[in-house]
Write an enzyme that holds these catalytic residues in place. Structure first.
Site, short mmCIF file in Angstrom:
data_model
loop_
_atom_site.label_atom_id
_atom_site.label_comp_id
_atom_site.label_asym_id
_atom_site.label_seq_id
_atom_site.Cartn_x
_atom_site.Cartn_y
_atom_site.Cartn_z
N GLN A 186 -1.96 6.28 5.62
CA GLN A 186 -0.82 5.53 5.10
C GLN A 186 0.48 5.88 5.82
OE1 GLN A 186 -2.76 5.79 0.67
NE2 GLN A 186 -0.63 5.18 0.74
N CYS A 194 0.22 -0.54 -2.62
CA CYS A 194 0.00 -1.14 -1.28
C CYS A 194 -1.40 -0.89 -0.73
CB CYS A 194 1.07 -0.64 -0.31
SG CYS A 194 1.53 1.07 -0.54
N VAL A 203 11.53 -2.00 0.54
CA VAL A 203 10.77 -3.11 -0.03
C VAL A 203 11.71 -4.22 -0.50
CG1 VAL A 203 9.19 -3.80 -1.86
CG2 VAL A 203 8.83 -1.65 -0.70
N THR A 209 18.56 -2.64 -2.00
CA THR A 209 18.98 -1.87 -0.82
C THR A 209 17.84 -1.04 -0.23
OG1 THR A 209 19.69 -0.15 -2.34
CG2 THR A 209 21.39 -1.67 -1.57
N GLY A 210 16.66 -1.07 -0.87
CA GLY A 210 15.52 -0.27 -0.40
C GLY A 210 14.71 -1.01 0.64
N ARG A 222 1.11 -1.23 -14.31
CA ARG A 222 -0.10 -1.79 -13.69
C ARG A 222 -1.35 -1.70 -14.57
NH1 ARG A 222 1.13 1.22 -8.11
NH2 ARG A 222 2.62 -0.24 -7.22
N LYS A 273 -4.98 5.58 -8.32
CA LYS A 273 -4.47 4.20 -8.44
C LYS A 273 -5.44 3.24 -7.76
CE LYS A 273 0.30 5.58 -7.79
NZ LYS A 273 1.33 5.66 -6.72
N HIS A 295 -0.56 0.38 6.70
CA HIS A 295 -1.58 1.31 6.24
C HIS A 295 -2.93 0.90 6.84
CE1 HIS A 295 1.42 2.76 3.59
NE2 HIS A 295 0.96 2.35 2.44
N GLY A 346 5.70 3.58 3.30
CA GLY A 346 5.19 3.51 1.93
C GLY A 346 5.94 4.42 0.98
#
Ligand SMILES: NC(=O)c1ccc[n+]([C@@H]2O[C@H](COP(=O)([O-])OP(=O)(O)OC[C@H]3O[C@@H](n4cnc5c(N)ncnc54)[C@H](OP(=O)(O)O)[C@@H]3O)[C@@H](O)[C@H]2O)c1
Length: 352
Positions: free
Chosen positions: A160, A133, A19, A16-17, A104, A217, A246, A164
Protein backbone atom coordinates in the site's frame (compact mmCIF):
# COMPACT_ATOMS: atom_id res chain seq x y z
CA UNK A 1 -25.03 12.23 -16.03
CA UNK A 2 -28.39 13.06 -17.52
CA UNK A 3 -28.52 16.71 -18.68
CA UNK A 4 -31.95 17.05 -16.99
CA UNK A 5 -30.48 16.23 -13.56
CA UNK A 6 -31.33 18.96 -11.04
CA UNK A 7 -28.16 20.61 -9.74
CA UNK A 8 -27.47 19.51 -6.17
CA UNK A 9 -25.82 21.19 -3.23
CA UNK A 10 -22.76 19.07 -2.51
CA UNK A 11 -20.48 19.40 0.51
CA UNK A 12 -16.95 17.99 0.61
CA UNK A 13 -15.77 17.49 4.20
CA UNK A 14 -11.98 17.22 4.38
CA UNK A 15 -11.70 19.40 1.25
CA UNK A 16 -8.07 20.32 1.98
CA UNK A 17 -6.91 16.68 2.27
CA UNK A 18 -5.56 14.44 -0.49
CA UNK A 19 -8.83 12.52 -0.87
CA UNK A 20 -10.99 15.64 -0.53
CA UNK A 21 -9.03 17.43 -3.26
CA UNK A 22 -9.37 14.37 -5.50
CA UNK A 23 -13.13 14.33 -4.82
CA UNK A 24 -13.42 17.97 -5.96
CA UNK A 25 -11.51 17.12 -9.13
CA UNK A 26 -13.60 14.03 -9.89
CA UNK A 27 -16.93 15.83 -9.38
CA UNK A 28 -15.75 18.24 -12.06
CA UNK A 29 -14.25 15.58 -14.41
CA UNK A 30 -17.47 13.53 -14.36
CA UNK A 31 -19.70 16.63 -14.71
CA UNK A 32 -21.65 15.69 -11.60
CA UNK A 33 -24.57 18.15 -11.47
CA UNK A 34 -23.31 20.41 -8.68
CA UNK A 35 -25.29 23.60 -8.10
CA UNK A 36 -23.42 24.75 -5.00
CA UNK A 37 -20.13 23.19 -3.86
CA UNK A 38 -19.52 23.67 -0.13
CA UNK A 39 -15.93 22.99 0.92
CA UNK A 40 -15.43 22.14 4.60
CA UNK A 41 -12.42 21.26 6.74
CA UNK A 42 -11.19 21.92 10.28
CA UNK A 43 -11.21 25.37 11.87
CA UNK A 44 -7.51 25.60 10.96
CA UNK A 45 -8.41 25.81 7.26
CA UNK A 46 -11.49 28.03 7.53
CA UNK A 47 -11.03 31.04 5.25
CA UNK A 48 -8.42 29.35 3.01
CA UNK A 49 -9.23 29.26 -0.68
CA UNK A 50 -9.24 26.25 -3.00
CA UNK A 51 -9.68 26.31 -6.78
CA UNK A 52 -12.41 24.03 -8.07
CA UNK A 53 -13.79 23.82 -11.63
CA UNK A 54 -12.27 27.19 -12.60
CA UNK A 55 -13.64 28.93 -9.50
CA UNK A 56 -11.92 29.96 -6.29
CA UNK A 57 -13.93 28.76 -3.29
CA UNK A 58 -13.46 29.58 0.37
CA UNK A 59 -13.20 26.71 2.84
CA UNK A 60 -15.64 26.77 5.75
CA UNK A 61 -15.43 25.04 9.12
CA UNK A 62 -17.16 21.65 9.31
CA UNK A 63 -19.82 22.24 11.96
CA UNK A 64 -23.39 20.87 12.15
CA UNK A 65 -25.00 24.03 10.75
CA UNK A 66 -22.83 23.88 7.62
CA UNK A 67 -25.01 21.01 6.36
CA UNK A 68 -28.26 23.02 6.16
CA UNK A 69 -29.57 22.70 2.60
CA UNK A 70 -26.95 20.12 1.55
CA UNK A 71 -28.18 17.24 -0.65
CA UNK A 72 -25.02 15.10 -0.70
CA UNK A 73 -22.06 15.34 1.70
CA UNK A 74 -18.86 13.54 0.73
CA UNK A 75 -16.96 12.98 3.99
CA UNK A 76 -13.21 12.40 4.02
CA UNK A 77 -11.92 13.89 7.26
CA UNK A 78 -11.28 10.84 9.43
CA UNK A 79 -13.34 8.56 11.64
CA UNK A 80 -13.89 10.96 14.56
CA UNK A 81 -15.26 13.71 12.33
CA UNK A 82 -17.54 11.22 10.56
CA UNK A 83 -18.84 9.76 13.81
CA UNK A 84 -19.66 13.21 15.11
CA UNK A 85 -20.88 15.06 12.02
CA UNK A 86 -22.36 12.44 9.64
CA UNK A 87 -25.50 11.99 11.83
CA UNK A 88 -25.80 15.80 12.10
CA UNK A 89 -25.68 16.10 8.31
CA UNK A 90 -28.17 13.24 7.86
CA UNK A 91 -30.52 14.81 10.45
CA UNK A 92 -30.58 17.94 8.27
CA UNK A 93 -31.62 15.90 5.20
CA UNK A 94 -28.21 15.44 3.58
CA UNK A 95 -27.10 12.03 2.39
CA UNK A 96 -23.58 11.32 3.57
CA UNK A 97 -21.17 9.22 1.52
CA UNK A 98 -18.54 8.49 4.12
CA UNK A 99 -14.98 7.55 3.31
CA UNK A 100 -13.89 6.76 6.88
CA UNK A 101 -14.06 3.59 8.93
CA UNK A 102 -16.81 5.01 11.19
CA UNK A 103 -19.93 3.41 9.68
CA UNK A 104 -18.80 0.67 7.31
CA UNK A 105 -19.76 -2.33 9.42
CA UNK A 106 -23.00 -0.87 10.86
CA UNK A 107 -25.74 -3.27 9.70
CA UNK A 108 -28.04 -0.31 8.93
CA UNK A 109 -25.45 1.37 6.66
CA UNK A 110 -24.89 0.11 3.11
CA UNK A 111 -21.25 -0.38 2.15
CA UNK A 112 -21.00 -0.01 -1.60
CA UNK A 113 -18.58 -0.58 -4.46
CA UNK A 114 -20.36 0.94 -7.45
CA UNK A 115 -19.99 -2.00 -9.85
CA UNK A 116 -20.56 -4.71 -7.22
CA UNK A 117 -23.58 -3.90 -5.02
CA UNK A 118 -25.16 -0.59 -6.16
CA UNK A 119 -28.61 -2.02 -5.27
CA UNK A 120 -27.72 -1.71 -1.55
CA UNK A 121 -28.06 2.07 -1.98
CA UNK A 122 -31.85 1.64 -2.01
CA UNK A 123 -32.10 1.11 1.75
CA UNK A 124 -29.81 3.84 3.07
CA UNK A 125 -31.08 6.02 5.89
CA UNK A 126 -28.84 9.02 5.29
CA UNK A 127 -25.37 7.44 5.48
CA UNK A 128 -23.71 5.28 2.83
CA UNK A 129 -20.18 3.98 3.48
CA UNK A 130 -17.34 3.89 0.98
CA UNK A 131 -15.02 0.91 1.62
CA UNK A 132 -11.38 0.94 2.57
CA UNK A 133 -9.13 1.51 -0.46
CA UNK A 134 -7.61 -1.98 -0.36
CA UNK A 135 -11.02 -3.64 -0.20
CA UNK A 136 -12.29 -1.42 -3.00
CA UNK A 137 -9.91 -2.68 -5.67
CA UNK A 138 -10.25 -6.31 -4.59
CA UNK A 139 -14.00 -6.94 -4.55
CA UNK A 140 -14.89 -6.22 -8.21
CA UNK A 141 -12.33 -8.87 -9.20
CA UNK A 142 -13.57 -11.33 -6.57
CA UNK A 143 -17.15 -10.69 -7.73
CA UNK A 144 -16.25 -12.07 -11.17
CA UNK A 145 -15.10 -15.35 -9.58
CA UNK A 146 -18.03 -15.47 -7.13
CA UNK A 147 -20.49 -15.22 -10.01
CA UNK A 148 -18.75 -17.67 -12.34
CA UNK A 149 -17.39 -20.46 -10.14
CA UNK A 150 -18.02 -19.51 -6.49
CA UNK A 151 -15.47 -18.46 -3.88
CA UNK A 152 -14.19 -20.67 -1.07
CA UNK A 153 -11.16 -18.85 0.34
CA UNK A 154 -9.15 -15.69 -0.35
CA UNK A 155 -5.63 -14.82 0.81
CA UNK A 156 -4.48 -11.29 -0.02
CA UNK A 157 -1.21 -9.50 0.70
CA UNK A 158 -1.19 -5.75 0.07
CA UNK A 159 1.55 -3.35 -0.96
CA UNK A 160 0.00 0.00 0.00
CA UNK A 161 1.19 3.45 -1.01
CA UNK A 162 1.81 6.30 1.44
CA UNK A 163 -0.95 8.49 -0.04
CA UNK A 164 -3.32 6.04 1.67
CA UNK A 165 -2.26 7.66 4.94
CA UNK A 166 -2.78 11.23 3.75
CA UNK A 167 -0.92 14.45 2.97
CA UNK A 168 1.56 14.24 5.87
CA UNK A 169 2.76 10.78 4.83
CA UNK A 170 3.38 11.93 1.25
CA UNK A 171 5.55 14.75 2.63
CA UNK A 172 7.34 12.32 4.97
CA UNK A 173 8.37 9.91 2.18
CA UNK A 174 9.58 12.83 0.06
CA UNK A 175 11.65 14.31 2.91
CA UNK A 176 13.16 10.91 3.84
CA UNK A 177 14.23 10.32 0.22
CA UNK A 178 15.87 13.77 0.19
CA UNK A 179 17.56 13.07 3.55
CA UNK A 180 18.90 9.74 2.26
CA UNK A 181 20.36 11.34 -0.87
CA UNK A 182 21.92 14.09 1.27
CA UNK A 183 23.43 11.46 3.61
CA UNK A 184 21.34 12.73 6.53
CA UNK A 185 19.38 10.60 9.04
CA UNK A 186 15.78 9.78 8.07
CA UNK A 187 13.28 10.92 10.71
CA UNK A 188 10.05 8.95 11.12
CA UNK A 189 6.96 10.81 12.32
CA UNK A 190 3.84 9.43 10.64
CA UNK A 191 4.99 5.78 10.60
CA UNK A 192 6.80 3.89 13.40
CA UNK A 193 9.86 3.42 11.13
CA UNK A 194 11.29 5.30 8.15
CA UNK A 195 9.20 4.37 5.10
CA UNK A 196 11.77 5.39 2.46
CA UNK A 197 13.60 2.28 1.13
CA UNK A 198 11.60 0.17 3.58
CA UNK A 199 8.61 -2.18 3.83
CA UNK A 200 6.45 -1.96 6.97
CA UNK A 201 3.93 -4.73 7.86
CA UNK A 202 1.87 -2.45 10.12
CA UNK A 203 -1.14 -0.43 8.93
CA UNK A 204 -3.52 0.95 11.56
CA UNK A 205 -3.56 -0.52 15.10
CA UNK A 206 -3.06 -4.19 16.00
CA UNK A 207 -6.10 -6.14 17.22
CA UNK A 208 -6.25 -8.91 19.85
CA UNK A 209 -6.36 -11.57 17.10
CA UNK A 210 -2.91 -10.53 15.86
CA UNK A 211 -4.17 -8.91 12.67
CA UNK A 212 -3.86 -5.18 12.05
CA UNK A 213 -7.14 -3.30 11.80
CA UNK A 214 -6.40 -2.60 8.12
CA UNK A 215 -6.14 -6.35 7.50
CA UNK A 216 -9.35 -7.03 9.37
CA UNK A 217 -11.18 -4.29 7.41
CA UNK A 218 -10.37 -6.21 4.22
CA UNK A 219 -11.75 -9.42 5.75
CA UNK A 220 -15.01 -7.99 7.08
CA UNK A 221 -15.73 -5.41 4.38
CA UNK A 222 -15.21 -7.91 1.54
CA UNK A 223 -17.73 -10.28 3.13
CA UNK A 224 -20.31 -7.50 3.53
CA UNK A 225 -19.97 -6.09 0.00
CA UNK A 226 -19.97 -9.49 -1.69
CA UNK A 227 -22.91 -10.69 0.47
CA UNK A 228 -20.78 -13.70 1.48
CA UNK A 229 -20.81 -13.52 5.32
CA UNK A 230 -18.92 -16.81 5.70
CA UNK A 231 -16.21 -16.25 3.08
CA UNK A 232 -12.82 -17.38 4.41
CA UNK A 233 -10.39 -14.45 4.00
CA UNK A 234 -6.90 -13.79 5.35
CA UNK A 235 -4.69 -10.80 4.74
CA UNK A 236 -1.31 -9.20 5.40
CA UNK A 237 -1.32 -5.42 4.85
CA UNK A 238 2.04 -3.81 4.13
CA UNK A 239 3.08 -0.17 3.59
CA UNK A 240 5.62 0.36 0.82
CA UNK A 241 7.51 3.49 -0.33
CA UNK A 242 5.21 4.21 -3.29
CA UNK A 243 3.45 7.58 -3.59
CA UNK A 244 0.16 6.52 -5.22
CA UNK A 245 -1.61 3.18 -6.02
CA UNK A 246 -2.01 0.06 -3.96
CA UNK A 247 -0.94 -3.37 -5.28
CA UNK A 248 -2.24 -6.73 -4.07
CA UNK A 249 -1.11 -10.35 -4.48
CA UNK A 250 -4.27 -12.47 -4.31
CA UNK A 251 -4.62 -16.25 -3.93
CA UNK A 252 -8.09 -17.71 -4.25
CA UNK A 253 -9.70 -21.14 -3.90
CA UNK A 254 -12.77 -21.26 -6.10
CA UNK A 255 -15.89 -23.44 -5.77
CA UNK A 256 -15.51 -25.00 -9.24
CA UNK A 257 -12.32 -25.10 -11.32
CA UNK A 258 -11.49 -22.14 -13.55
CA UNK A 259 -8.57 -21.78 -15.97
CA UNK A 260 -6.47 -18.58 -16.11
CA UNK A 261 -7.89 -17.94 -19.61
CA UNK A 262 -11.49 -18.18 -18.35
CA UNK A 263 -10.63 -16.00 -15.35
CA UNK A 264 -9.14 -13.27 -17.58
CA UNK A 265 -12.37 -13.21 -19.62
CA UNK A 266 -14.48 -13.02 -16.44
CA UNK A 267 -12.32 -10.21 -14.98
CA UNK A 268 -12.40 -8.18 -18.22
CA UNK A 269 -16.21 -8.35 -18.26
CA UNK A 270 -16.46 -6.36 -14.99
CA UNK A 271 -17.01 -2.63 -15.66
CA UNK A 272 -13.91 -0.67 -14.68
CA UNK A 273 -11.61 -3.72 -14.58
CA UNK A 274 -8.80 -3.95 -17.15
CA UNK A 275 -6.77 -7.14 -17.71
CA UNK A 276 -3.11 -6.40 -18.41
CA UNK A 277 -1.41 -9.76 -18.62
CA UNK A 278 1.49 -10.26 -21.01
CA UNK A 279 4.41 -11.12 -18.70
CA UNK A 280 6.67 -12.15 -21.61
CA UNK A 281 6.61 -8.51 -22.67
CA UNK A 282 6.84 -7.24 -19.09
CA UNK A 283 3.21 -6.12 -19.27
CA UNK A 284 1.44 -6.43 -15.93
CA UNK A 285 -0.15 -3.82 -13.66
CA UNK A 286 2.26 -1.49 -11.88
CA UNK A 287 1.62 1.31 -9.41
CA UNK A 288 3.04 4.22 -11.40
CA UNK A 289 0.98 3.33 -14.47
CA UNK A 290 -2.24 2.95 -12.48
CA UNK A 291 -1.77 6.32 -10.73
CA UNK A 292 -4.14 8.95 -12.11
CA UNK A 293 -6.45 6.30 -13.62
CA UNK A 294 -9.89 5.13 -12.46
CA UNK A 295 -9.59 1.50 -13.56
CA UNK A 296 -8.63 -1.57 -11.52
CA UNK A 297 -5.83 -3.42 -13.32
CA UNK A 298 -5.40 -7.21 -13.06
CA UNK A 299 -2.53 -9.35 -14.31
CA UNK A 300 -0.16 -12.26 -13.54
CA UNK A 301 -3.23 -14.54 -13.64
CA UNK A 302 -2.12 -18.13 -13.14
CA UNK A 303 -3.15 -21.42 -11.60
CA UNK A 304 -2.12 -21.81 -7.96
CA UNK A 305 -1.05 -25.44 -7.80
CA UNK A 306 -0.67 -25.45 -4.00
CA UNK A 307 -4.42 -26.01 -3.48
CA UNK A 308 -7.26 -27.63 -5.43
CA UNK A 309 -9.05 -25.10 -7.69
CA UNK A 310 -6.46 -22.41 -6.93
CA UNK A 311 -5.96 -19.17 -8.82
CA UNK A 312 -3.35 -16.45 -8.20
CA UNK A 313 -3.29 -12.91 -9.59
CA UNK A 314 -2.06 -9.32 -9.04
CA UNK A 315 -4.38 -6.31 -8.68
CA UNK A 316 -3.36 -2.61 -8.82
CA UNK A 317 -5.42 0.58 -8.59
CA UNK A 318 -5.07 4.27 -7.69
CA UNK A 319 -6.08 4.40 -4.01
CA UNK A 320 -7.06 8.07 -4.15
CA UNK A 321 -9.31 7.67 -7.19
CA UNK A 322 -11.16 4.30 -7.40
CA UNK A 323 -9.94 3.48 -3.89
CA UNK A 324 -11.64 6.56 -2.44
CA UNK A 325 -12.89 9.57 -4.43
CA UNK A 326 -14.06 8.01 -7.70
CA UNK A 327 -16.13 5.34 -5.96
CA UNK A 328 -17.67 7.99 -3.67
CA UNK A 329 -18.77 10.04 -6.68
CA UNK A 330 -19.96 6.88 -8.47
CA UNK A 331 -22.14 6.10 -5.43
CA UNK A 332 -23.58 9.62 -5.67
CA UNK A 333 -24.31 8.98 -9.37
CA UNK A 334 -26.09 5.71 -8.55
CA UNK A 335 -28.23 7.45 -5.91
CA UNK A 336 -29.10 10.24 -8.32
CA UNK A 337 -29.87 7.99 -11.31
CA UNK A 338 -32.09 5.68 -9.25
CA UNK A 339 -33.91 8.41 -7.29
CA UNK A 340 -32.30 7.41 -3.99
CA UNK A 341 -30.55 10.65 -3.03
CA UNK A 342 -32.84 11.11 -0.01
CA UNK A 343 -32.93 8.55 2.81
CA UNK A 344 -35.41 5.70 2.25
CA UNK A 345 -37.80 6.88 4.99
CA UNK A 346 -37.79 10.41 3.49
CA UNK A 347 -38.67 8.89 0.10
CA UNK A 348 -41.80 7.41 1.68
CA UNK A 349 -40.30 3.89 2.08
CA UNK A 350 -39.90 1.90 5.29
CA UNK A 351 -36.83 2.53 7.43
CA UNK A 352 -34.13 -0.11 6.94
N1 LIG B 1 -5.89 8.40 1.35
C1 LIG B 1 -6.58 7.34 0.94
O1 LIG B 1 -6.20 6.59 0.01
C2 LIG B 1 -7.87 7.00 1.59
C3 LIG B 1 -8.62 5.98 1.05
C4 LIG B 1 -9.82 5.65 1.64
C5 LIG B 1 -10.22 6.35 2.75
N2 LIG B 1 -9.48 7.36 3.26
C6 LIG B 1 -10.00 8.09 4.41
O2 LIG B 1 -10.24 9.44 4.05
C7 LIG B 1 -10.03 10.29 5.18
C8 LIG B 1 -9.07 11.43 4.83
O3 LIG B 1 -7.92 10.91 4.29
P1 LIG B 1 -6.82 11.83 3.55
O4 LIG B 1 -5.87 10.84 3.03
O5 LIG B 1 -7.44 12.81 2.64
O6 LIG B 1 -6.16 12.63 4.80
P2 LIG B 1 -5.43 14.06 4.85
O7 LIG B 1 -4.72 14.36 3.58
O8 LIG B 1 -4.63 14.02 6.09
O9 LIG B 1 -6.63 15.11 5.02
C9 LIG B 1 -7.45 15.13 6.16
C10 LIG B 1 -8.60 16.10 5.94
O10 LIG B 1 -9.46 16.04 7.05
C11 LIG B 1 -9.65 17.36 7.58
N3 LIG B 1 -9.86 17.36 9.02
C12 LIG B 1 -9.00 16.93 9.98
N4 LIG B 1 -9.54 17.14 11.20
C13 LIG B 1 -10.73 17.73 11.01
C14 LIG B 1 -11.76 18.20 11.87
N5 LIG B 1 -11.66 18.10 13.20
N6 LIG B 1 -12.86 18.75 11.32
C15 LIG B 1 -12.97 18.85 9.98
N7 LIG B 1 -12.05 18.43 9.11
C16 LIG B 1 -10.94 17.86 9.61
C17 LIG B 1 -8.38 18.08 7.22
O11 LIG B 1 -8.61 19.46 7.29
P3 LIG B 1 -7.43 20.50 7.71
O12 LIG B 1 -6.59 20.67 6.47
O13 LIG B 1 -8.18 21.69 8.10
O14 LIG B 1 -6.68 19.85 8.83
C18 LIG B 1 -8.16 17.56 5.79
O15 LIG B 1 -9.01 18.23 4.89
C19 LIG B 1 -9.59 9.36 6.28
O16 LIG B 1 -10.76 8.97 6.99
C20 LIG B 1 -9.04 8.17 5.57
O17 LIG B 1 -9.10 6.99 6.33
C21 LIG B 1 -8.32 7.71 2.70
Amino acid sequence: MSPQAQPLTVAVVGATGVVGRTMIQILSERSFPVGELRLLASGRSAGKTVSAGGQTLTVGEAVSEAFEGVDIALFSAGTDVSRQLAPEAAKRGATVIDNSNAWRMEPSVPLIVSQVNPEDGEWHEGIVANPNCSTMQLVPVLMALRDKVGLERVVVDTYQSVSGTGAEALAELESQVRAHVAGEPKTAGVYPHPIAFNVIPEIDIFLDNGYSREEWKIVTESRKILHLPDLRVSCTAVRVPVFVSHSEAVHVETGKPISPEEARVAFAAVPGVVVMDDPENHAYPIATQAAGRDEIFVGRVRTDPSVERGLAFWVVSDNLRKGAATNAVEIAEVLLERGWVAARSRRGGAAA
